[in-house]
Write a protein that holds these residues in place. Structure first.
Motif, PDB file in Angstrom:
ATOM      1  N   VAL A  97       1.396   2.749  -0.153  1.00  0.00           N
ATOM      2  CA  VAL A  97       2.393   1.700   0.291  1.00  0.00           C
ATOM      3  C   VAL A  97       2.506   1.480   1.794  1.00  0.00           C
ATOM      4  N   VAL A  98       2.811   0.258   2.118  1.00  0.00           N
ATOM      5  CA  VAL A  98       2.962  -0.259   3.636  1.00  0.00           C
ATOM      6  C   VAL A  98       4.084  -0.789   3.695  1.00  0.00           C
ATOM      7  N   ARG A  99       4.786  -0.299   4.991  1.00  0.00           N
ATOM      8  CA  ARG A  99       6.010  -1.218   5.422  1.00  0.00           C
ATOM      9  C   ARG A  99       5.604  -2.057   6.542  1.00  0.00           C
ATOM     10  N   PHE A 100       5.802  -3.251   6.454  1.00  0.00           N
ATOM     11  CA  PHE A 100       5.624  -4.229   7.338  1.00  0.00           C
ATOM     12  C   PHE A 100       6.632  -3.808   8.722  1.00  0.00           C
ATOM     13  N   PRO A 101       5.882  -4.085   9.944  1.00  0.00           N
ATOM     14  CA  PRO A 101       6.640  -3.437  11.104  1.00  0.00           C
ATOM     15  C   PRO A 101       7.798  -4.293  11.316  1.00  0.00           C
ATOM     16  N   GLU A 102       8.731  -3.566  11.634  1.00  0.00           N
ATOM     17  CA  GLU A 102      10.216  -4.143  12.119  1.00  0.00           C
ATOM     18  C   GLU A 102      10.785  -4.861  10.959  1.00  0.00           C
ATOM     19  N   THR A 103      10.481  -4.458   9.617  1.00  0.00           N
ATOM     20  CA  THR A 103      11.136  -5.326   8.384  1.00  0.00           C
ATOM     21  C   THR A 103      11.395  -4.213   7.600  1.00  0.00           C
ATOM     22  N   ASP A 104      12.320  -4.553   6.408  1.00  0.00           N
ATOM     23  CA  ASP A 104      12.573  -3.920   5.317  1.00  0.00           C
ATOM     24  C   ASP A 104      11.683  -4.118   3.987  1.00  0.00           C
ATOM     25  N   ILE A 105      10.423  -4.789   4.334  1.00  0.00           N
ATOM     26  CA  ILE A 105       9.383  -5.462   3.482  1.00  0.00           C
ATOM     27  C   ILE A 105       8.426  -4.060   3.041  1.00  0.00           C
ATOM     28  N   PHE A 106       8.212  -3.696   1.805  1.00  0.00           N
ATOM     29  CA  PHE A 106       7.269  -2.834   1.488  1.00  0.00           C
ATOM     30  C   PHE A 106       6.363  -3.231   0.515  1.00  0.00           C
ATOM     31  N   CYS A 107       5.203  -2.919   0.708  1.00  0.00           N
ATOM     32  CA  CYS A 107       4.192  -3.166  -0.564  1.00  0.00           C
ATOM     33  C   CYS A 107       3.391  -2.430  -0.710  1.00  0.00           C
ATOM     34  N   PHE A 138      -3.826 -10.164   4.647  1.00  0.00           N
ATOM     35  CA  PHE A 138      -3.622  -8.896   4.358  1.00  0.00           C
ATOM     36  C   PHE A 138      -3.211  -8.690   2.848  1.00  0.00           C
ATOM     37  N   PRO A 139      -4.368  -8.401   2.005  1.00  0.00           N
ATOM     38  CA  PRO A 139      -4.003  -8.468   0.405  1.00  0.00           C
ATOM     39  C   PRO A 139      -2.945  -7.247   0.053  1.00  0.00           C
ATOM     40  N   HIS A 140      -1.941  -7.623  -0.548  1.00  0.00           N
ATOM     41  CA  HIS A 140      -0.870  -6.635  -0.743  1.00  0.00           C
ATOM     42  C   HIS A 140      -0.090  -7.283  -2.057  1.00  0.00           C
ATOM     43  N   CYS A 141       0.812  -6.459  -2.757  1.00  0.00           N
ATOM     44  CA  CYS A 141       1.545  -6.811  -3.688  1.00  0.00           C
ATOM     45  C   CYS A 141       3.191  -6.170  -3.256  1.00  0.00           C
ATOM     46  N   THR A 142       3.925  -7.221  -2.967  1.00  0.00           N
ATOM     47  CA  THR A 142       5.292  -6.850  -2.487  1.00  0.00           C
ATOM     48  C   THR A 142       6.132  -6.227  -3.336  1.00  0.00           C
ATOM     49  N   ILE A 143       6.861  -4.946  -3.146  1.00  0.00           N
ATOM     50  CA  ILE A 143       7.774  -4.083  -3.969  1.00  0.00           C
ATOM     51  C   ILE A 143       9.100  -4.611  -3.761  1.00  0.00           C
ATOM     52  N   ARG A 144       9.636  -4.931  -2.222  1.00  0.00           N
ATOM     53  CA  ARG A 144      10.875  -5.358  -2.017  1.00  0.00           C
ATOM     54  C   ARG A 144      10.753  -6.002  -0.598  1.00  0.00           C
ATOM     55  N   MET A 145      11.766  -6.796  -0.521  1.00  0.00           N
ATOM     56  CA  MET A 145      11.726  -7.677   0.716  1.00  0.00           C
ATOM     57  C   MET A 145      13.404  -7.696   1.376  1.00  0.00           C
ATOM     58  N   ALA A 146      14.346  -7.469   0.556  1.00  0.00           N
ATOM     59  CA  ALA A 146      15.884  -7.442   1.325  1.00  0.00           C
ATOM     60  C   ALA A 146      16.729  -6.714   0.351  1.00  0.00           C
ATOM     61  N   GLY A 147      17.741  -6.411   1.218  1.00  0.00           N
ATOM     62  CA  GLY A 147      18.930  -5.609   0.390  1.00  0.00           C
ATOM     63  C   GLY A 147      18.994  -4.289   1.121  1.00  0.00           C
ATOM     64  N   PRO A 148      20.178  -3.575   0.708  1.00  0.00           N
ATOM     65  CA  PRO A 148      20.353  -2.118   1.320  1.00  0.00           C
ATOM     66  C   PRO A 148      19.329  -1.494   1.145  1.00  0.00           C
ATOM     67  N   LEU A 149      18.982  -0.292   1.989  1.00  0.00           N
ATOM     68  CA  LEU A 149      18.214   0.520   1.878  1.00  0.00           C
ATOM     69  C   LEU A 149      18.547   1.734   2.664  1.00  0.00           C
ATOM     70  N   THR A 150      18.414   2.957   1.905  1.00  0.00           N
ATOM     71  CA  THR A 150      19.005   4.285   2.464  1.00  0.00           C
ATOM     72  C   THR A 150      17.531   5.036   2.728  1.00  0.00           C
TER      73      THR A 150
END
Length: 192
Positions: A97-107, A138-150
């Motif tokens: 899993v990768v988190r794009f820098p300075e975002t809440d996007i995980f893929c 960057f080949p990837h498959c996005t898991i999440r883009m937005a919304g609350p994140l704890t």
């Protein structure tokens, strides 16, 4: 293959002429069971992606951008069909899993990105014009883009693993509609 010049028929989207005015992305559809596993993760972690197709984008989000809007479908479709006929299915697996820098996007990254870079490069040289993209491919498959994140969510996201190899054997076009839906508008088997 969807009939040339027509959209793919779905229950909510009857056949109508293809229009490239809306952002149009070139993607490889995930097979089962990986598609269902990814959709379950999206439904858990991101309301925005609940119904987003499970795919790996090869043109639109990084590298080259979406298909250039002012192109005519009757000139694009033969080039896409030739690209699909000349491209072999890809054997793949997910990496970490990768988190794009300075975002809440995980893929999920791809275990071996090289086959994806090769197919992206072939598409880039297919004679189809694309919009510019500010991000390198960057080949990837996005898991999440937005919304609350704890913090617990972040920890759980980084621990995700979808093991096993799979074959990506279908290229599809997806469009973002003005009401922010994503719809499949064309599809073709990779048969090279």
């Amino acid at each position: 293959m969807t009939r040339p010049g027509k959209r793919g028929k779905t229950a909510s989207d009857p056949l109508r002429p293809m229009n490239l005015v809306h952002p149009t992305y070139v993607c490889l559809d995930l097979p089962e069971p990986q598609a269902s596993e990814l959709m379950a993760l999206r439904r858990r972690y991101c309301q925005r992606l609940r119904d987003f197709p499970p795919e790996v984008t090869i043109a639109g989000s990084s590298g080259v951008g979406a298909i250039r809007r002012e192109l005519h479908w009757d000139r694009v479709e033969p080039k896409l069909a030739r690209f699909a006929r000349e491209s072999p299915p890809l054997c793949a697996s997910f990496g970490g899993v990768v988190r794009f820098p300075e975002t809440d996007i995980f893929c999920l990254s791809m275990g071996d990105p090289m086959p994806f870079s090769a197919i992206h490069d072939r598409l880039r040289h297919s004679g189809i014009s694309f919009e510019d993209s500010q991000f390198p491919f960057f080949p990837h498959c996005t898991i999440r883009m937005a919304g609350p994140l704890t913090e617990a969510d972040i920890s759980a996201l980084f621990s995700i693993s979808i093991p096993g190899e799979f074959v990506l054997g279908r290229v599809s076009l997806y469009q973002r509609t003005p009401d922010d839906r994503i719809v499949k508008v064309w599809s073709h088997a990779l048969t090279g």
